[in-house]
Design a protein around this motif. Structure first.
Motif, PDB file in Angstrom:
ATOM      1  N   ILE A 133     -18.019   0.001  22.463  1.00 22.13           N
ATOM      2  CA  ILE A 133     -16.936  -0.324  21.520  1.00 22.13           C
ATOM      3  C   ILE A 133     -15.918   0.803  21.574  1.00 22.13           C
ATOM      4  CG2 ILE A 133     -16.315  -0.783  19.119  1.00 22.13           C
ATOM      5  CD1 ILE A 133     -19.262  -1.656  18.699  1.00 22.13           C
ATOM      6  N   GLU A 134     -14.645   0.442  21.667  1.00 17.59           N
ATOM      7  CA  GLU A 134     -13.563   1.422  21.686  1.00 17.59           C
ATOM      8  C   GLU A 134     -12.592   1.099  20.549  1.00 17.59           C
ATOM      9  OE1 GLU A 134     -13.750   1.110  26.565  1.00 17.59           O
ATOM     10  OE2 GLU A 134     -11.824   0.853  25.525  1.00 17.59           O
ATOM     11  N   VAL A 135     -12.372   2.048  19.653  1.00 19.76           N
ATOM     12  CA  VAL A 135     -11.435   1.870  18.546  1.00 19.76           C
ATOM     13  C   VAL A 135     -10.216   2.742  18.829  1.00 19.76           C
ATOM     14  CG1 VAL A 135     -11.086   1.992  16.056  1.00 19.76           C
ATOM     15  CG2 VAL A 135     -13.365   1.482  16.973  1.00 19.76           C
ATOM     16  N   LEU A 136      -9.088   2.095  19.164  1.00 21.42           N
ATOM     17  CA  LEU A 136      -7.847   2.789  19.494  1.00 21.42           C
ATOM     18  C   LEU A 136      -6.969   2.814  18.256  1.00 21.42           C
ATOM     19  CD1 LEU A 136      -8.978   1.283  22.138  1.00 21.42           C
ATOM     20  CD2 LEU A 136      -6.656   1.511  23.012  1.00 21.42           C
ATOM     21  N   ARG A 137      -6.651   4.001  17.765  1.00 22.55           N
ATOM     22  CA  ARG A 137      -5.810   4.138  16.583  1.00 22.55           C
ATOM     23  C   ARG A 137      -4.393   4.524  17.004  1.00 22.55           C
ATOM     24  NH1 ARG A 137     -10.391   6.660  15.755  1.00 22.55           N
ATOM     25  NH2 ARG A 137      -9.473   8.743  15.881  1.00 22.55           N
ATOM     26  N   GLY A 138      -3.438   3.933  16.313  1.00 22.60           N
ATOM     27  CA  GLY A 138      -2.045   4.101  16.702  1.00 22.60           C
ATOM     28  C   GLY A 138      -1.575   2.864  17.436  1.00 22.60           C
ATOM     29  N   PRO A 139      -0.265   2.611  17.463  1.00 20.24           N
ATOM     30  CA  PRO A 139       0.265   1.351  18.010  1.00 20.24           C
ATOM     31  C   PRO A 139      -0.077   1.184  19.489  1.00 20.24           C
ATOM     32  CG  PRO A 139       2.021   2.944  17.677  1.00 20.24           C
ATOM     33  CD  PRO A 139       0.812   3.526  17.026  1.00 20.24           C
TER      34      PRO A 139
END
Length: 691
Positions: A133-139
């Motif tokens: 699982i990869e959680v990318l924060r920011g647009p």
């Protein structure tokens, strides 16, 4: 409703700190912290090489933390929150001060094996067998498109194996919660591998009505299969899935005016126990053909959701009104992408994307002649919608020097959306002159650029700076058009490894200029839902994440998220962004040790989530909350025996609240605050066989 708290000292004393993740997966150094490879930029890179704020969970992390649904990994990540409200499909993600709305796109694009889900309703499901699982924060709009203005979540399911492998797991927990799941994988030929995953669950739930009836019950049946063909130049990946849920709904409490909505001292009163039926079908085919210099990728996907709900509408023991809902989606999408194969100084990709979404939403108000009886309909409104997204995107990565990388990316999205309602219904659509009409249509488009520069100060330390634009299109909600929203985002961050890869420190600070923020509320008159745009919001914050390998057996993790926001203009002047905790804090310990022929592993995770407001009324604030989860297990050969506790401190928190004033009662009878909330503590055990 709420049980007595376990003392925190007892909780900490009863469980040994949980140990490190030193899996050999993804090329980990067995003397240091696991190195996780991610595909955040649609190519394989190590987590520490990506100039974005990314939290990644490996297969070992997912197993040790018992990640089974979205809220499990969200609660391990800074500056993000997941809320399930009055039904499973009505769930929302908030990230960095940007949250979801009813009927609109989620602010975080959710991707499973390269396929973007078509609506928030598809997100809150059992995850099945997950590899990463990869959680990318920011647009992330430059690559992931409209809706990814707060970030993106990549879920990578377990890949089939050539050799025969599998798992079977049974579990029992409080609430008479019984589940069984597993998978079987193997090769059917030299080039074709398959995996079949199944799961069932029957649970009475943890929330009871005032008269002792089960409210959050769950009956789940799911099956997923994945098939891969690995040829010399061609790779094909076929996924098929089916899931059926019958579960509790409308579990809200009606709190009298003037009472504390955060007290949780009473149980909901009901004449009718709500129930939601959900049926999900999905299929996708991904084809990768490798040429000498580039790879051509084609992804086609289909997703279908059929959802209906019946539940109390007066939220009391009186048999007066029921709500009868339907929320169905039919989504098709196609993506064509070309990606360079070279690891030279210049790397590139480009592509096109198309999505079509047909949806049907129905709200009926029914009488309840006697307790538990479904009576005649006295009000009905339906909305049939169609949305199409057409997009083109590209990304360039260029190594200016051996230590400096420039990333330029951009995407153009055009979104057309329309809605239809028969003129014969109670609340017809109106044109600009106030005349009834049956159809409304509109469109939005936006160019979303992103520019990032990163500097490798040393082999183990990197700094980066990023500018990115975010965009979420408008939509129709019960006949009212909601304007599109945009953001301008600025971020400075860094990633580093220390002490011979035994200490990992990552961090970022960010500023967001947010225009036309979408915000939805419930109103006491037809059509009962309203969406508005908040003129301007300024958001600033920071995130820190660290991992420390204290010994060969003991790993500590820590993260902190801070979000400060302020609205300017309109009725929310001076308020912070809605549904946005100012502080989130996570602390974890994981311990693993060999004991003769056994392997003992234990993990403890603590989460603090600050308070937040749900509406501009002072009383509609959710208090801060603390969660404590524990999982301890013994492994012997192919067997694993586990005992776990979720929300050991038995904390409750509000996930949604609607205020109905006494002088404007809903349907002439309901006044007070309607609150949705999380369930309490659950303790259980499981047995697993894996080969």
């Amino acid at each position: 409703m709420k049980n007595q708290h376990y003392p925190i000292l007892l909780a900490l004393g009863a469980v040994t700190p949980v140990g490190q993740t030193l899996a050999a997966e993804d090329g980990a150094d067995t003397q240091g912290i696991e190195v996780i490879e991610v595909t955040a930029r649609k190519r394989v890179e190590t987590l520490q090489d990506v100039p974005d704020a990314v939290t990644a969970f490996s297969e070992a992390d997912i197993e040790s933390a018992r990640i089974e649904n979205v809220s499990d990994f969200v609660n391990l990540t800074p500056n993000i929150m997941f809320r399930k409200t009055f039904r499973a499909g009505a769930s929302y993600i908030t990230m960095r001060g940007i949250t979801g709305t009813q009927q609109g796109l989620p602010p975080v694009t959710y991707v499973v094996d390269g396929v973007q889900v078509g609506a928030a309703d598809f997100i809150n499901q059992d995850m099945g067998e997950i590899q990463r699982i990869e959680v990318l924060r920011g647009p992330q709009g430059a690559l992931y498109g409209a809706g990814a203005m707060a970030g993106a979540i990549n879920v990578i399911t377990k890949q089939p194996t050539q050799d025969l492998s599998g798992k079977f797991k049974v579990q029992y927990a409080e609430g008479n919660d019984i589940s069984a799941n597993g998978y079987l994988s193997g090769g059917v030929s030299e080039d074709v591998y398959g995996l079949i995953s199944v799961g069932i669950r029957d649970s009475d739930g943890l929330i009871n009505s005032a008269d002792g009836r089960d409210m959050d019950f769950n009956d789940t049946r799911r099956v997923k299969t994945r098939w891969q063909y690995l040829g010399e130049n061609l790779e094909a990946d076929l996924r098929l899935g089916y899931a059926k849920y019958e579960q509790g709904a409308v579990m809200q409490d009606l709190v009298p005016i003037g009472s504390d909505i955060n007290s949780f001292s009473t149980s909901p009163k009901r004449s009718f126990i709500g129930k939601e039926n959900q049926e999900f079908k999905d299929a996708s085919l991904k084809l990768d053909y490798s040429f000498d210099d580039f790879t051509l990728t084609w992804i086609s996907a289909y997703q279908d959701a059929e959802q209906d709900l019946i539940g109390d509408l007066d939220w009391s023991e009186a048999n007066i009104f029921l709500q009868d809902l339907a929320d169905n989606f039919d989504v098709t999408s196609h993506e064509l992408r070309v990606t360079s194969n070279s690891d030279s100084a210049l790397r590139w990709l480009g592509g096109m994307y198309y999505q079509k979404r047909d949806s049907f939403n129905k709200l009926s108000i029914r009488l309840e002649p006697t307790p538990g009886e479904i009576g005649a309909s006295i009000f009905q409104q339906t909305d049939t919608k169609q949305d199409t997204i057409k997009a083109a995107f590209a990304q360039l990565n260029y190594d200016i020097t051996d230590n400096v990388e420039l990333t330029l990316a951009a995407r153009y999205d055009k979104v057309d959306f329309s809605t239809y309602r028969p003129l014969t219904e109670a609340v017809p659509y109106l044109d600009t002159k106030g005349n009834p009409i049956s159809q409304l249509s509109s469109s939005d488009s936006e160019f979303q650029p992103k520019a990032s520069i990163s500097w490798d100060i040393t082999d183990d330390t990197m700094l980066y700076a990023t500018y990115a634009a975010g965009f979420r299109p408008g939509f129709y909600n019960t006949g009212s058009v909601t304007k599109a929203e945009t953001t301008n985002n600025y971020e400075i961050g860094g990633k580093s490894m220390w002490w011979e890869n035994r200490l990992q420190l990552n961090g970022a600070i960010f500023y967001i200029d947010y225009s036309e923020q979408q915000f939805s509320t419930i109103v006491p008159e037809a059509p009962f839902r309203a969406v508005e745009n908040i003129d301007a919001t300024k958001i600033k914050g920071l995130e820190l994440e660290g991992k420390l390998l204290l010994t060969e057996d003991l790993l500590s993790t820590l993260s902190y998220g801070y979000t400060d926001s302020e609205i300017s203009g309109g009725i929310y002047e001076g308020f912070s962004a809605p549904v946005t905790p100012k502080n989130t804090f996570n602390l974890g310990l994981q311990y693993t040790r060999d004991i003769s022929d056994w392997v003992w592993s234990s993990r403890i995770d603590y989460r603090y989530q600050g308070d937040f407001f749900l509406d501009r009324r002072e009383e509609l604030n959710a208090n801060s909350v603390q969660y404590l989860n524990i999982n301890t297990s013994l492994e012997w050969q192919e067997w694993r025996f586990s005992v776990f506790a979720e929300n050991l401190l038995d904390e409750y928190t509000i996930t949604n609240a609607t205020f109905i004033p006494a002088d404007q009662p809903l349907l002439g009878v309901v006044s007070g605050t309607i609150t949705a909330f999380t369930p309490g503590r659950q303790i259980g055990a499981s047995v697993e066989y894996k080969f």
